[in-house]
Write a protein that holds these residues in place. Structure first.
Motif, PDB file in Angstrom:
ATOM      1  N   HIS A  13       0.845  -1.176   0.000  1.00 22.63           N
ATOM      2  CA  HIS A  13       0.000   0.000   0.000  1.00 22.63           C
ATOM      3  C   HIS A  13       0.889   1.237   0.000  1.00 22.63           C
ATOM      4  O   HIS A  13       2.029   1.217   0.451  1.00 22.63           O
ATOM      5  CB  HIS A  13      -0.876   0.025   1.263  1.00 22.63           C
ATOM      6  CG  HIS A  13      -1.909  -1.070   1.232  1.00 22.63           C
ATOM      7  ND1 HIS A  13      -3.229  -0.819   1.478  1.00 22.63           N
ATOM      8  CD2 HIS A  13      -1.803  -2.390   0.965  1.00 22.63           C
ATOM      9  CE1 HIS A  13      -3.895  -1.949   1.406  1.00 22.63           C
ATOM     10  NE2 HIS A  13      -3.044  -2.907   1.101  1.00 22.63           N
ATOM     11  N   GLN A  16       1.343   6.388   3.851  1.00 22.49           N
ATOM     12  CA  GLN A  16       0.455   7.428   4.306  1.00 22.49           C
ATOM     13  C   GLN A  16       1.114   8.158   5.451  1.00 22.49           C
ATOM     14  O   GLN A  16       2.130   7.708   6.000  1.00 22.49           O
ATOM     15  CB  GLN A  16      -0.880   6.821   4.747  1.00 22.49           C
ATOM     16  CG  GLN A  16      -1.628   6.196   3.574  1.00 22.49           C
ATOM     17  CD  GLN A  16      -3.095   6.014   3.898  1.00 22.49           C
ATOM     18  OE1 GLN A  16      -3.593   6.554   4.884  1.00 22.49           O
ATOM     19  NE2 GLN A  16      -3.778   5.278   3.068  1.00 22.49           N
ATOM     20  N   ASP A 131      -7.425   0.237   2.664  1.00 25.10           N
ATOM     21  CA  ASP A 131      -7.364   0.766   1.302  1.00 25.10           C
ATOM     22  C   ASP A 131      -8.161  -0.072   0.316  1.00 25.10           C
ATOM     23  O   ASP A 131      -7.950   0.014  -0.895  1.00 25.10           O
ATOM     24  CB  ASP A 131      -5.903   0.840   0.841  1.00 25.10           C
ATOM     25  CG  ASP A 131      -5.099   1.856   1.642  1.00 25.10           C
ATOM     26  OD1 ASP A 131      -5.703   2.804   2.174  1.00 25.10           O
ATOM     27  OD2 ASP A 131      -3.873   1.685   1.754  1.00 25.10           O
ATOM     28  N   GLN A 155     -12.441   4.006  -1.150  1.00 20.53           N
ATOM     29  CA  GLN A 155     -11.714   3.283  -0.116  1.00 20.53           C
ATOM     30  C   GLN A 155     -12.623   3.017   1.075  1.00 20.53           C
ATOM     31  O   GLN A 155     -13.432   3.852   1.474  1.00 20.53           O
ATOM     32  CB  GLN A 155     -10.514   4.097   0.364  1.00 20.53           C
ATOM     33  CG  GLN A 155      -9.327   4.091  -0.569  1.00 20.53           C
ATOM     34  CD  GLN A 155      -8.193   4.920  -0.009  1.00 20.53           C
ATOM     35  OE1 GLN A 155      -7.641   5.759  -0.705  1.00 20.53           O
ATOM     36  NE2 GLN A 155      -7.827   4.696   1.241  1.00 20.53           N
ATOM     37  N   ASN A 328      -1.383   1.421  -5.089  1.00 20.73           N
ATOM     38  CA  ASN A 328      -1.518   1.716  -3.673  1.00 20.73           C
ATOM     39  C   ASN A 328      -2.858   1.277  -3.096  1.00 20.73           C
ATOM     40  O   ASN A 328      -3.173   1.595  -1.941  1.00 20.73           O
ATOM     41  CB  ASN A 328      -1.346   3.222  -3.429  1.00 20.73           C
ATOM     42  CG  ASN A 328       0.036   3.693  -3.806  1.00 20.73           C
ATOM     43  OD1 ASN A 328       1.016   2.991  -3.590  1.00 20.73           O
ATOM     44  ND2 ASN A 328       0.128   4.874  -4.392  1.00 20.73           N
ATOM     45  N   ARG A 329      -3.661   0.573  -3.882  1.00 21.47           N
ATOM     46  CA  ARG A 329      -4.981   0.146  -3.444  1.00 21.47           C
ATOM     47  C   ARG A 329      -5.167  -1.342  -3.719  1.00 21.47           C
ATOM     48  O   ARG A 329      -4.458  -1.928  -4.533  1.00 21.47           O
ATOM     49  CB  ARG A 329      -6.081   0.942  -4.152  1.00 21.47           C
ATOM     50  CG  ARG A 329      -5.988   2.451  -3.958  1.00 21.47           C
ATOM     51  CD  ARG A 329      -6.294   2.839  -2.514  1.00 21.47           C
ATOM     52  NE  ARG A 329      -6.152   4.271  -2.314  1.00 21.47           N
ATOM     53  CZ  ARG A 329      -5.083   4.868  -1.819  1.00 21.47           C
ATOM     54  NH1 ARG A 329      -4.022   4.131  -1.471  1.00 21.47           N
ATOM     55  NH2 ARG A 329      -5.046   6.167  -1.663  1.00 21.47           N
TER      56      ARG A 329
END
Length: 431
Positions: A13, A16, A131, A155, A328-329
């Motif tokens: 992911h 963040q 995510d 998300q 990233n998801r």
């Protein structure tokens, strides 16, 4: 699916902000802990009254406009049937403070669904990646009254911003097809107190981890952690496995399996001081749904855990795959997810796949081997097979025409499903 990664590919992911990375399972576990621990001893009337006052003042309505009446509060001696409880860890809720940074919005970064079977013989805790891209239903913000229209893809951790705890419940309910009667919302405030109340939890590390982002600093081997160290362990992402959020989920599952083993021990269950301390902390730091405001309800639910063996309590990661459009998801592995929740809805026993690779943990070399899948016995005692296993009569030279094939053992393992049972002991793998 086009663009998907091959089997065994690590899902990472996107990084963040530091303060959003805690994703602590303990926030979710705290309610389960309070419920389970309360089952070990009677709670004094004066303590129940005190706790009830705290809980009622923070209760949250999670009912949907088309929902039926809340289930009745059972007697303290029994809880009829199974139940579903969603535990949500909200980052940046009013109780969090500024110690972990600030956010403009509150996100549901931890989402755990606890299901207890109708006959109280099995249970499963499903962890949903924050995510995960899924559809969201129409939700109304309880603070402003603003209505947010349904979204085709968003998300999971955006649900709280759209409508608080009730919106998270509705979103997960639509995703899984399960009715969710109970819910709890937690934040940082409960982590230190809850781990201190149970006297710490043993965790295993395959190598030393020193992660400045979470503050975790532990040696290799087994350590008993509590308070701020437990919070750092559960927030830790970059120090474990490949640094992905999914590795952190596996790391957290190691923690909760150890936690469950401890709270099922006789010493913990009979320690009235710990029981009350835990219940009191939960009442002060946890926002419960209106269906959970009576301590009698929690105690009755807790008693269901007394009949569940450790190898019948599964800790599962919701099945996902890499999103081909956004590295990233993650998106659902739909066929596997459908099979999982069909089994859960029907209370059919199952086990995670022991061969499914889990980033971030490995089997504890000092512990027994991982749980093996039980076989389903045939309806009649087996006899010496007259055909080779897996063949039909006449398909192989030398077999007897018309002979009955040997029964083929079936297994409860769901192939490709990642997770472990509460009996399985694992160690976190240092990054």
């Amino acid at each position: 699916m086009s663009g998907s990664r091959p089997a065994g590919t690590v899902i990472k992911h996107g990084r963040q902000p530091r303060h959003s990375a805690w994703s602590t399972l303990l926030r979710g576990v705290a309610v389960v802990l309070a419920v389970v621990l309360a089952s070990g001893a009677s709670v004094a009337v004066w303590a129940v009254w005190d706790i009830t006052s705290n809980v009622n003042s923070n209760a949250i309505d999670i009912s949907r406009p088309d929902s039926t009446e809340l289930p009745p509060v059972p007697n303290i001696d029994a809880f009829e049937g199974g139940f579903n409880l969603l535990v949500v860890g909200a980052d940046n809720d009013p109780a969090q403070g500024n110690a972990f940074g600030e956010r403009e919005v509150t996100l549901n970064d931890v989402n755990m669904l606890l299901h207890v079977s109708e006959d109280h013989s099995t249970a499963v805790v499903v962890s949903f990646p924050r995510d995960l891209l899924i559809p969201h239903p129409t939700c109304t913000d309880p603070e402003t009254g603003e209505t947010h229209e349904a979204r085709r893809l968003l998300q999971l951790n955006a649900a709280f911003e759209r409508g608080g705890l009730a919106c998270v419940v509705a979103t997960v309910s639509d995703l899984t097809g399960l009715d969710i009667e109970y819910a709890a919302q937690m934040s940082f405030g409960s982590v230190v107190q809850m781990t201190d109340a149970v006297g710490g939890v043993p965790v295993c590390l395959s190598g030393p981890i020193k992660d400045p982002l979470s503050g975790l600093d532990l040696p290799a081997g087994t350590s008993v952690i509590s308070g701020a160290t437990a919070l750092a362990f559960l927030r830790n992402r970059h120090g474990v496995g490949d640094g992905s959020d999914l590795a952190r989920i596996a790391n957290q599952q190691q923690y909760i399996s150890s936690l469950i083993r401890k709270i099922k021990s006789d010493d913990t269950l009979t320690d009235v001081t710990k029981l009350y301390s835990l219940a009191r902390v939960a009442s002060e730091h946890v926002y419960l749904s209106t269906s959970l405001t009576n301590p009698t309800q929690m105690v009755a639910m807790a008693r269901t855990f007394q009949t569940i063996d450790l190898d019948k309590l599964n800790l599962i990661q919701y099945p996902v795959m890499y999103d081909p459009d956004n590295p990233n998801r993650v998106i659902p592995l739909q066929d596997l997810a459908d099979e999982l929740f069909e089994r859960i809805a029907a209370d059919q026993p199952f086990l995670p796949d022991p061969t499914a690779e889990r980033e971030g943990v490995e089997q504890n070399p000092d512990a027994p081997a991982p749980t093996t899948a039980p076989t389903t016995p045939p309806s009649t005692p087996p006899s010496t097979p007259s055909t080779a296993p897996g063949t039909t009569p006449g398909s192989t030279p030398g077999t007897t025409p018309g002979a009955t094939p040997a029964p083929t053992p079936t297994t409860d393992v769901i192939e490709g499903l990642q997770g472990q049972t509460a009996l399985d002991e694992t160690c976190s793998v240092a990054n």
